[in-house]
Structure formats: C-alpha cells, structure tokens
Design an enzyme around this catalytic site. Structure first.
Site, PDB file in Angstrom:
ATOM      1  N   ASP A 196      80.616  60.961 -56.924  1.00 26.34           N
ATOM      2  CA  ASP A 196      80.348  61.975 -57.933  1.00 26.34           C
ATOM      3  C   ASP A 196      81.695  62.365 -58.534  1.00 26.34           C
ATOM      4  OD1 ASP A 196      78.812  64.046 -59.326  1.00 26.34           O
ATOM      5  OD2 ASP A 196      79.923  65.421 -58.038  1.00 26.34           O
ATOM      6  N   LYS A 197      81.693  62.813 -59.768  1.00 24.00           N
ATOM      7  CA  LYS A 197      82.971  63.173 -60.406  1.00 24.00           C
ATOM      8  C   LYS A 197      83.406  64.595 -60.072  1.00 24.00           C
ATOM      9  CE  LYS A 197      83.317  64.490 -64.705  1.00 24.00           C
ATOM     10  NZ  LYS A 197      84.075  65.771 -64.575  1.00 24.00           N
ATOM     11  N   THR A 237      78.239  60.877 -63.057  1.00 26.08           N
ATOM     12  CA  THR A 237      78.486  62.262 -63.432  1.00 26.08           C
ATOM     13  C   THR A 237      77.447  62.732 -64.444  1.00 26.08           C
ATOM     14  OG1 THR A 237      80.089  63.780 -64.439  1.00 26.08           O
ATOM     15  CG2 THR A 237      80.101  61.508 -65.224  1.00 26.08           C
ATOM     16  N   LYS A 247      71.205  59.438 -60.716  1.00 28.78           N
ATOM     17  CA  LYS A 247      72.211  59.049 -59.720  1.00 28.78           C
ATOM     18  C   LYS A 247      71.569  58.228 -58.602  1.00 28.78           C
ATOM     19  CE  LYS A 247      75.196  63.094 -60.513  1.00 28.78           C
ATOM     20  NZ  LYS A 247      75.812  64.306 -59.916  1.00 28.78           N
ATOM     21  N   ASP A 280      74.410  66.838 -55.036  1.00 24.23           N
ATOM     22  CA  ASP A 280      74.325  65.394 -54.843  1.00 24.23           C
ATOM     23  C   ASP A 280      73.492  65.001 -53.628  1.00 24.23           C
ATOM     24  OD1 ASP A 280      76.234  65.029 -56.980  1.00 24.23           O
ATOM     25  OD2 ASP A 280      77.744  65.722 -55.569  1.00 24.23           O
TER      26      ASP A 280
END
Length: 680
Positions: A367-368, A516, A544, A566
C-alpha cells in the site's frame, strides 16, 4: 477436517507435540521435557513442568540434575576403584550398579508409564538399551549411556527453550501494582489486574506502565523497545498513547486507562507469540505423521541384528543411536530461536508456518499511504470554485471530516485548527471507505471525497489543472449539490523505502508492486522515485484484493499495509504484513505478521531471517540424519560400541541446538544502526 481426530500421541525424545489435537488430556511423557499440550500431570525425564512455568517444573529439572550428578559420581567412582584398587572389585561393582540404577531410573519410569497406557514411543528405545546393558551385568556401560542421555536432555531443554524463556521474560514487563488516583487526586496502590478502563493512574520515572492508556497530564521519554524493538526512546506528551510493559524514563505522568489485561497491546503480543510457538511447520508435521512407525521399525531391525549377530553390544548401540533427538529437534530449535530474534526486533509472527512461507516470497504488494510514505498528509492547495474563498472551502470540509480518522481528514482538521476556524455542527455522518464522507451541515447535505464518488452522487466535478494538481492527492468538497472546489495533499516518501526495495531484490524478490487509492499522477510520481515494477492507482479495497489475486497466479505474494484500511488485501495475500501495529487490534488481527514499528527495514530483516532459518533447519536435518542413520549402520555391522553411541547421540543433539542458537542474534546490526543514527 475436524481437529478432534484421534491422532495417536507420538511422543519422542524431541519433546514436541506429534499431532495431539484431540480433546483427550492424556499424560504424554517424553524424554525431552516439552509440553505436549496436555493439561494433566505431564512428567518427563528432563524435568520440565507441563502445568506451570516455574515452581514444580524447576524442582523437577533440578531433580534430574541431582540424578545425573549422583549417578555420574558413582559410575565414575567404579572406574576409579577398578583402576587404583583392583582388590576392591566388589565395591567398584556395587558403585557401578547403584550409579546405573540412579541414572536409569527416570528413563525407565517414563517408559513403564507409557507401556501401562498401551503406548510405545521412542522413550522405550533408550530404556531397552539400558535394560539390555543391565541384564548383561555391564553396569558401567549402562551408567555411561544413561548419564550421557540425561546430560544431553538437561542441556538440550535448557538451551532449546532458552529463546522461548527470553521471549516470556521480555513480555512479562507489566508491574503487578499501580498507583490509582481518585477524583480528588489522592493516590493509593492497587493490584494492576483491578484497574478498569477510565481509571487514572500515576506512573513515575523508572516505572513500567501496567496497562495501555493515554497521557492525561505530564510529559516524559518512554522506552518502547519491549514491543517495537526500537532502541531509541520516544517523547510522549499529553494525548499520546502509552503501552503496557514499556518503561517511563524521565517524567511523572498521569495516564487514563484505555486497555487492561489481555486486551493491551502487550497482551495481544503475548497471545501471538504463544500461538506461534504452539504451531508447527510442514516439516514437523511430516515427522509427526511417520513418528508412530519409527519405534516399531527400529525394534524390528534391532531384533534382526541380534538374531544374526548374537552381539548384544551392537544391539545396545543400535538402540541408543536410533533415538532421533537430533532429527526431531532440527526444526523446533531453529524456529524458537528465529521467533525470539524476530520478537526482539518488534516482528511478531502468528504462526511459525508463516516463517517458512516468508522464505519463499517472490513478490511484494505495498500500500502507498502510511507504508511506502509517512502517511502524514499535509494540505498544500485549497482551490475554491468561482466565488468560493479558501476559508469557506476549508470550513465546510473540516466540519464534515471532523469524525473521520482518514489521513486526509486529519490533515484537514490540523489546518483548520491552525487557522482557528469555527466549525459547524454536523449530523448524519457517514463514511464510505476509500471513497469519501458525507454529513448534514446546518441542515444542508455536504460531501467530501474523490472525483468518481462525487460523480456517482450526481455531481458535476470539473477536471483540475493537471499541472497544478500533479503529484498531489485531491479530494472534492460539495455543499447542497454544488461543488465548492478541491483540496490538494502531499505525502512524504519514507527514507527507508528505497533501501527496502533494494534489499528485497538482493534477497531474491523478483516483483514489487504498489496499490493506492490516490490518483494516477500521485502514484506515478511515487512509483517513479522508488523504481516500483508496477502500480495501480484509484484502488478501492476490493480493487486491491483483485490486484493481489492476479499477482498470486505467478508468485508467492506478501502484502504490506497499515492493517486498517488494507485488511482485505492483507488477508488476500499469501502473507500479510501489518505495519505499525502497536496499539492496533485491527492490525494485529488482520495480518500474518505484525510489525510494531513503521521501520521498513524490518521487512527485509524478516525475509532474511526466514531464509536463514530455512538454511539452518536444512543443515540440522542433514546433520541429524547423517549421525542417526550413519550410526545405525555402524552399529549393525558391529563398528559402534554402546558408549560411543551415547557420546555421539549427545554430541549430535548439542550440535543441532547450538547451530540453531545462532539465529537468536540475527538483526543485532539493525538495532546497533538505529542507536548510532539516534546518537548522530
């Protein structure tokens, strides 16, 4: 398949549970001294207590040391008398007899208990070897065999469980008492277990925090190394979280209790460690599956050897060397040492099979926000529509976002506080994860979120100037069906991100991707700076998950995120790694591995430790099998004496234990580097 299958209890000299997953609480004994998960009086010849962590277990261990010392002295005395006083043969003979009896007694008692229950385990191999020597009236040989086995067991259990005990000592840092403050500020000492959420306590310098809480007043420096593995203390002021087991260093602080007992971060960590130690790797499960066939096979070969050779010494040597302590300890000792090393670095692994899985990871999906970047967004642009001032835009956005914990909401609220804006009361607050928030402000519906979400709600969102918004995360603000403008944010890439990606490539990771929810331009800029292999922008949680599933077709994938937004993606990966899990139940529960700090270098250290532990396990297995099966062949052909079999058995087991112990110090260079950085 149900876990209540009656798997026969394959006890062995290694001391690990061989699949006893049913509910029956038998007294499974083994010569190693580890708990087999049974709650009744599990006694074994090494002296470990299978009910409690101290007291009885310690007494039993010391009892075995006593048996070894007394029996060893009597056996040695028989040799001395035979050499120096040949006329005292009867005394030497009796000294050897009593020495052998004392040394063999714990082993024979355990074997007899097994037989009474109708079970035949590997304990019987050693007991039969000793009994055969006693039947031959070779009491010195019987004593030496039993002595070496007892000494091996004592050293083996203390060394192999040393890493486990060090973890337990590490996490048992919460004090038993606390200084409770009443409504008038008066202080009284109470048991820490009696504290309740909402209580206020006083923690002085040098004391450990007994519970999780929030500092109500005061400021101090806190050592959080027991949880995060970071050697550098952190500053804490009013409003910041503190955690059970961490140490207050410099100032007296008043703390409002937020979590107690097993609900604290330390409690969750302890639960994870115990869960990891109770689990088994695939290699151990394979050994467990065939352990029940091993002892009957060895006994059959021993009988064939005696039938053809009529050489009882060869049979005794065969039975001694056939006890495969070194083989069965090969994996557990390495895993315990690796788990200890990881815990010291603030890396907590839920199941030891995840350690083996980490060694096979070929792809990472990051994940960013909050992972590759700091996650501390700041507002850099307020672009109002025609006739809308920046203050009006910010006031509307802050009013709506005030109940959200999303990084963009926190950045908006921070700017609103700095501008001392007076916010409007809101009602009907609602948040759609990854898309936006809505609320009613002064009776008027307002939205704050992404452009596509605004369009889904029937709003006409103008495209912002690409040059103006390039590299920024953008959210739009609307009020009563009218778009008021957009707010731009920037995030800072973590300084360890580039180092992490380079280290992962060196460790054999072939593919690194980033997902992201941010717009294309932001994702492209971050991916370009870090040389990411692939990235996907504008992701919702389900997007995602879909991306991770696609990567899994060609790779074994680790997903790294903050464990909150997430969680679905972390669960979708082969291995889920939650960053900065300290204080976060969601992060601890949603991932396979929880990092209690945001230091990305620990991810590379996890992969390195996993690969190193697999190398050590393979070394142990090869070495153990070489000694066991090589010794068995030498015994069958008459080239191995019983005494040498005992010596080799002891030596091979100790080699395995000490080879595994090398893993405990893995990662020391990382903590030294952190300390050096803080000093500079």
């Amino acid at each position: 398949m149900s876990e209540h299958i009656h798997n026969h209890n394959g006890n062995c000299c290694c001391g690990h549970d061989h699949g006893h997953e049913h509910e029956h609480e038998h007294h499974d004994h083994c010569c190693c001294g580890h708990d087999h998960g049974h709650k009744e009086d599990s006694t074994c010849i090494c002296g470990h207590d299978h009910k409690a962590e101290g007291g009885v277990g310690h007494d039993r261990s010391m009892g075995r040391v006593f048996f070894a010392l007394v029996g060893g002295i009597l056996t040695a005395n028989s040799f001395i008398l035979g050499a120096l006083l040949p006329e005292q043969q009867f005394a030497a003979h009796m000294s050897a007899l009593f020495g052998a009896f004392i040394l063999a007694l714990p082993i024979i008692i355990t074997a007899v208990k097994d037989l009474v229950r109708g079970k035949v385990y590997m304990n019987e191999l050693v007991a039969l070897a000793i009994l055969a020597a006693l039947v031959k009236a070779d009491f010195q040989t019987a004593g030496i065999i039993a002595f070496f086995l007892l000494v091996t067991i004592i050293i083996e259990t203390r060394t192999a469980s040393g890493a486990q005990r060090s973890i337990e000592e590490l996490i048992k840092l919460t004090p038993n008492t606390a200084n409770l403050l009443d409504a008038d500020g008066n202080e009284r000492e109470v048991a820490a277990q009696d504290l309740k959420v909402g209580d206020k306590i006083l923690v002085r310098p040098g004391e450990n925090f007994p519970v999780d809480g929030v500092i109500a007043s005061g400021e101090s420096t806190v050592n959080q190394a027991s949880i995060t593995g970071e050697s550098v203390p952190v500053e804490k002021v009013a409003g910041e979280d503190v955690f059970a087991g961490t140490q207050n260093l410099t100032g007296a602080v008043e703390v409002t209790v937020t979590k107690v007992g097993g609900d604290t971060t330390l409690g969750k960590v302890k639960e994870m460690i115990m869960q990891a130690e109770a689990s088994r790797t695939p290699v151990v499960r394979i050994i467990d599956r065939y352990a029940g066939y091993y002892t009957p096979t060895v006994l059959m070969i021993a009988w064939i050897t005696w039938w053809f050779s009529r050489d009882m010494d060869s049979v005794i040597a065969f039975l001694v060397i056939a006890c495969p302590c070194a083989v069965v300890l090969a994996t557990p000792t390495a895993v315990v040492a690796a788990v200890a090393a990881a815990a010291r670095l603030g890396i907590f692994i839920k199941n030891i099979s995840h350690l083996e899985l980490a060694s096979r990871i070929t792809a990472f999906v990051f994940d960013k926000t909050g992972t590759l970047t700091d996650g501390l967004l700041s507002v850099v642009k307020l672009q109002g529509a025609e006739g809308v001032t920046p203050a009006e835009l910010l006031r509307c956005a802050a009013s709506v976002e005030r109940y959200s914990n999303h990084p963009t909401a926190l950045a908006i609220m921070k700017l609103a506080e700095e501008a001392e804006l007076e916010l409007d009361e809101v009602a009907g607050f609602s948040e759609v994860h990854g898309r936006g928030v809505s609320a009613t402000v002064a009776g008027v519906p307002c939205l704050v979120g992404r452009a596509n979400w605004m369009r889904d709600n029937g709003l006409s969102v103008p495209e912002s100037d690409p040059e103006e918004a390039a590299g920024m995360s953008v959210v739009y603000v609307s009020k009563d069906g009218k778009v008021l403008g957009w707010i731009g944010f920037r995030d800072k890439i973590r300084k360890e991100s580039q180092v992490l990606l380079s280290d992962l490539k060196r460790l054999g990771v072939r593919y690194c991707a980033m997902v992201t929810g941010d717009r294309q331009s932001v994702a492209e800029e971050v991916a370009g700076q870090l040389n990411i292999d692939e990235f996907k922008s504008g992701c919702l949680p389900e997007t995602k998950v879909e991306f991770v599933e696609n990567v899994k077709r060609d790779h074994t994938v680790a997903v790294v995120g903050d464990g909150v937004n997430d969680a679905p993606a972390l669960a979708a990966g082969d291995l889920g790694i939650a960053m900065g899990a300290i204080g976060s139940d969601i992060a601890i529960n949603s991932a396979s591995v929880a990092l209690m700090t945001n230091d990305l270098r620990r991810i590379a250290m996890l992969i390195f430790l996993a690969k190193k532990s697999q190398v050590v396990i393979n070394q142990n297995l090869i070495f153990g099998m070489l000694f066991v099966f090589g010794g068995m062949i030498l015994s069958i052909v008459g080239l191995m004496t019983p005494i040498w079999a005992a010596v080799i058995h002891a030596g091979s087991t100790l080699v395995i234990v000490f080879n595994s112990a090398r893993l405990v110090r893995t990662g020391e260079e990382l903590t030294l580097a952190e300390k050096s950085e803080s000093e500079n």
